[in-house]
Structures are given as structure tokens and as C-alpha cells.
Enzyme design. Structure first.
Site: not given
Lengths: 95, 490
Positions: B82, B181, B157
Site C-alpha cells: 500500500k 481499511s 482505504s
């Protein structure tokens, strides 16, 4: 609970955030809605409840106050927007 | 499985065997992964940055380590991070214009540990800006599409990581979970994702959103794969002052615990109003699988669960407003053009560098922490946090794990909630409380509703990630939902 456009501007100043003037009414509407949501907390009786700052109720570790990192100024300043002679440049503060 | 053409169909455990048996090299595997990303990601937008040359070099190094007899189970396995984890020499944008030009001078602990285990970083995945969002639509780099239906969101997210694993672009990817997330995008994309106990995985080099809630974790195809990666990334790190000094068990070795006698709590608040019928049916069927394997079910209650939305949306913005004050245009990141004076530079750099949702949260947080409002908002939220956390403590006196839907619904349409922050915030109703309490949580594929994946959430007691992984693994031995891949991607 509502936040007027004037209050939005005041909070934006505290946060040092330049908002697009045209969007202020939108921020005022959205922030008021968020505060309405948050307001649900007020219905709960929390008298005498100890605030929880850490999910495991732990205190943060401390370490001896000794130098642990070497000088990495050049490495860190290589990604700065503006530097000169090892210092960060910003607009003039004192005339 | 055999041959380079079908490598993407395999999870880590199979790839590891393929590498060990010399069916292919890590370099071949990495090339296949990069080619697949180049071919398919244009439609998904799950990556922000690829690191082709260094990935191939790392793969060759992994092959050499293998040749020297130094390979572990993760050596040579491709991975995506990420774009919130700092990577030395490779841009870390956090999905924001503010950091579009930012290349960190060091690696996050998570990045360093997975590289030490021999994993090959192929690139950085798309995400909601500064991890603030539940749909991956707040990214400066555009939304990610759900591989099961590209008119829908992947969740957020960590939407890029979830979509990339679901689309079989990479076998695993890292994520972070501040309010859901990892778990919510894992559910919406039909993959396995785990958020460990707060403090289990180092936050060093993981760009901060809400420091008392943020926790790194992993997405993979199966619990078995997730166990391998989590084992390599977890553990004490003196550079993170909230890292917990507690030994990490061998998660992979602990997967074969029978479900017989396992006490499973079903929080009734997860099954009330607002739960989609199709999601309910899939979750009920998953619970029946656990029962068939000998788990004992009992209804429990988390009476303050509904409080988690208002509580979270005070604490997270408050911490965000403090953490994001570091972006001032002075030392790194975006600086506006031609500032009139210092204050103008701060204000315009932040006004131009942050997107609308990040600005909203900074404003809410600044307001909640401002003089005269602190007690009514922040202190009150911290007291509510205690109530929510106590609910979990009580139920874990009677049960081993909690189970329910990760999200009350399947993936929603792109743009559907983008203009309504409150509606977006309510998407996280089932995941937020776990972060407020600091507990480990997981989402695993549990079937489909109207053709879209449904996630089953498992919540464990503190530091009981091993149990979550073993329950998930046992479930995956008796179901094949985790093997289903979206069609039409080739």
C-alpha cells in the site's frame, strides 16, 4: 449542531488551510452533518468513565536520552522544496 | 498448477512449492506478475507506482539465495505495498497530491522485514488519500475499480491492495486498517485480509493517519498465505513507541486447530436493521459451516456498538488534524507557487495539496480539539471508546471469537456516496469498534450476494491473531469461496 460559513473560515484558519471560497457553503453543510452524527454521543451517560487514550491502556516506552541517530541532513534535505547552505528556505518572516 | 501461464492462479503456498521445485524462477514469476499488471491494471487502477527494474533485481537476488540454500517460504514471492508504507528510493504518495513528489529516505519496518524474508516488491498500490475513505474514491490518482464489477468500488482505504490481490495481479499485498481499511475492502473484493492487534505490526515508516487506531496488516488469497506474510511482518520494533514487546507465534504452524468446542459469539447488533438480505444469507451459511465443524454458537451483545461511528469520527479526525499538521510545505512534500508570506505558504500548500475529504477531517478534528469544545467532543469520545472497549472485554470472558458480516452490504457503485460523507462513514459500522478497542480482526470470503462477494468478519481477543487465522483456515478447508476469482480478467 451547525457550523456557519464564518465558523468554517475560523476553523480553517486554525488549521492553516486555505479553502476554495466557493466551496465554503459546501463545507459548512458537510461539517454540520458530521457534527450532527457525532452529537449522538451526547445521549450517553459517561459520568465517571475514565477516558481511554490508548487501546491497550499502555504507557509509551521511554528510552535513555542518548544520541541514537547520526546526522542525515543531506539525505533529508534532498527532498525539501527549497534549501540553501544546509537550511530550509521559507518566505521572509522578519523584515 | 504448472508452467508460467497459470502462475497467477496460485497462492503463496503453491508458488513457494513451484519455486522450491524449480518449476520456475522468481525472475520468471516476477516478470509474469509485471506483465499481468501491465495488461490488466489499466482498467482497475490498483497501482500508483511500479518498480519494475528493482523488482527484477530483487527476484534475481532471491533466485541466488535459493541457489545458495538460503530460501524461506516467502523468498522470491512477489508482493505489493500500500502506498502508505515508506519505500527508500521509490515514491510514497499516500494517494495525495501533497506527497506526489515524495520519495522517502528510508524503508518502513514492514517493508524492510518483508524484503528480508525475500519477498519481491513490484510496486505501490492505490488508496484513499491519507487512508481516509471507504471506497478508494478520494485518491489523487483516481478511483480503483472492483475487479468483480468495474462499475463498483473496491472498498477502502486499502482499495488498490485488495483489488490487486482479488484480480490475481499479486499473491499478497500490505494494507493498513484504521477503521476497517483492510477488512472492508477484503470483503468487497472477495479476499482474505487481517488487521492484527494494535501494536502487533510496527508503524515505523507507515504514514500516520490516526495514531491510536492505525495498524498494518495483509491481504492474501487464503488464511494460510496471510499467516506466512503476517508472521514475517509482525513483532516488536523499538523504533515504534507503541510497538508491543510480545513474541509472535508461528502462525503457519498453528493453522490446524480443530473447530470442535470453539466458542463463537454472534453479536446481535451485527444482524439487525440495515443488513442486506443477501449478505445475511451468506453469513448465516458461513456460520452453519463453523457449527457443522463442531463450533458452539451463542448470541452475545455489544450494546455500545452503534456508538462507534460518532466516537470514531471524533477521535480519528482529531488525531488526523494533529498528525497532518506536519505537511507545511517546508521540509518535504508539496509547496504552493509564489507564496506571499509564511502563513500564505502554509495555508495554500495545505489547501492545494490536500483533497476535499482530508480537508473535511482536518477541519472536524481541529474543531473538536479547539478551546471550549475539547470536553464535549474529544474527552467525551474517549469515554465512549472505553464503553465500547468494555463491551468486548465482557463478551470475551465467555467466547473465543466473534463472527458477523464485515460489511452490511456488498460493493456499492462508484460515485454513489462520494458527495455524502455521513453515508460513506456509516459504511464502516461493523468494523470501527474493533479499531477503537485495538482488537485483531479479519475478513474472509463467504460467498456472494447478487454476484458480489460477501465477507465474514472474525474478531479475536488481544494478540489472538493465531486463532483467527486457524479458524479462517479451517473454514477454507471446507469451502472454496476463497478460490473464486473474478471472471473476464483473463
Amino acid at each position: 449542531m451547525s457550523l456557519t460559513p464564518e465558523e468554517v473560515k475560523a476553523v480553517a484558519h486554525l488549521a492553516r488551510l486555505a479553502l476554495d471560497a466557493q466551496r465554503i457553503p459546501e463545507y459548512s453543510r458537510d461539517l454540520s452533518r458530521i457534527l450532527d452524527l457525532v452529537e449522538q454521543m451526547q445521549a450517553v451517560d459517561t459520568d465517571g468513565i475514565e477516558p481511554m487514550a490508548h487501546p491497550l491502556d499502555m504507557a509509551q516506552r521511554l528510552r535513555p536520552d542518548e544520541v541514537s541517530e547520526g546526522d542525515q541532513r543531506e539525505c533529508f534535505q534532498a527532498i525539501a522544496p527549497a534549501v540553501e547552505d544546509g537550511v530550509y528556505l521559507v518566505p521572509r518572516v522578519i523584515e | 498448477m504448472s508452467g508460467a501461464d497459470s502462475m497467477h492462479e496460485s497462492g503463496i503456498s503453491d508458488l513457494s512449492r513451484g519455486l522450491a521445485q524449480g518449476e520456475y524462477s522468481s525472475e520468471e514469476l516476477t516478470r509474469a506478475v509485471l506483465e499481468r499488471i501491465a495488461r490488466l491494471d489499466k482498467n482497475l487502477n490498483s497501482f500508483i507506482t511500479l518498480d519494475t527494474e528493482r523488482a527484477l533485481a530483487a527476484a534475481r537476488l532471491a533466485d541466488k539465495r535459493r541457489g545458495d540454500g538460503e530460501a524461506g517460504p516467502l523468498t522470491g514471492i512477489p508482493l505489493a505495498h500500500k502506498d502508505i508504507f515508506c519505500t527508500e528510493g521509490l515514491r510514497t504518495s499516500c494517494g495525495s497530491r501533497m506527497l506526489d513528489n515524495f520519495t522517502a529516505p528510508y524503508d518502513a519496518t514492514v517493508v524492510e522485514r518483508l524484503a528480508d524474508a525475500g519477498m519481491v516488491t513490484v510496486g505501490k498500490t492505490n488508496m484513499d488519500e491519507f487512508a481516509m475513505g471507504s471506497s478508494n474514491e478520494t485518491s489523487y490518482y483516481g478511483p480503483v475499480k472492483n475487479p468483480w464489477d468495474t462499475s463498483r468500488v473496491p472498498g477502502g482505504s486499502s482499495g488498490g491492495s485488495a483489488a490487486a490481490v482479488a484480480a490475481r495481479l499479486v499473491p499478497a499485498a500490505t494494507g493498513t486498517d484504521t477503521g476497517g481499511s483492510i477488512r472492508q475492502p477484503a470483503a468487497l473484493c472477495g479476499i482474505t485480509g487481517i488487521k492484527p492487534t494494535y501494536g502487533r505490526v510496527s508503524r515505523w515508516g507507515m504514514i500516520a493517519f490516526a495514531s491510536s487506531l492505525d495498524q498494518g496488516g495483509v491481504f492474501a488469497r487464503s488464511a494460510e498465505d496471510a499467516a506466512l506474510v503476517l508472521g514475517a511482518m509482525a513483532g516488536f520494533d523499538e523504533r515504534d513507541s507503541t510497538s508491543v514487546e510480545q513474541a509472535v507465534p508461528d502462525y503457519a504452524a498453528g493453522l490446524e486447530q480443530p473447530l470442535k468446542g470453539l466458542k463463537v459469539g454472534l453479536p446481535k447488533e451485527f444482524f439487525g436493521e440495515g443488513l442486506d438480505d443477501g449478505v445475511r444469507a451468506a453469513v448465516d451459511a458461513a456460520i452453519a459451516v463453523l457449527k457443522d465443524q463442531g463450533a458452539e454458537l451463542r448470541e452475545v451483545s455489544l450494546p455500545n456498538l452503534g456508538l462507534s461511528v460518532p466516537t470514531y469520527y471524533v477521535i480519528a479526525p482529531a488525531e488526523c488534524s494533529s498528525n497532518l499538521s506536519r505537511y507545511d510545505g517546508v521540509r518535504f512534500g508539496y509547496r504552493c507557487d509564489n507564496p506571499r508570506d509564511l502563513e500564505d505558504m502554509y495555508k495554500r500548500s495545505r489547501g492545494e495539496g490536500f483533497g476535499v475529504e482530508v480537508q473535511r477531517r482536518i477541519l472536524v478534528g481541529t474543531y473538536a480539539l479547539s478551546a471550549g469544545y475539547y470536553d464535549a467532543y474529544y474527552l467525551k469520545a474517549q469515554q465512549c471508546r472505553r464503553l465500547i472497549s468494555e463491551d468486548f472485554r465482557k463478551v470475551f470472558e465467555d467466547v473465543d471469537i466473534l463472527v458477523g458480516p464485515t460489511s452490511p452490504e456488498t460493493a456499492f457503485g462508484l460515485g454513489e456516496r462520494a458527495d455524502d460523507p455521513v453515508k460513506m462513514y456509516l459504511s464502516d459500522i461493523n468494523t470501527l469498534a474493533v479499531n477503537l478497542a485495538g482488537l485483531p480482526g479479519m475478513s474472509i470470503p463467504a460467498g456472494f450476494a447478487a454476484g458480489l462477494p460477501v465477507g465474514l468478519q472474525l474478531i479475536g481477543n488481544y494478540f489472538d491473531e493465531g486463532r483467527l487465522l486457524s479458524v479462517a483456515h479451517q473454514y477454507q478447508q471446507h469451502t472454496d469461496w476463497h478460490r473464486r476469482a473474478p471472471e473476464g480478467l483473463a
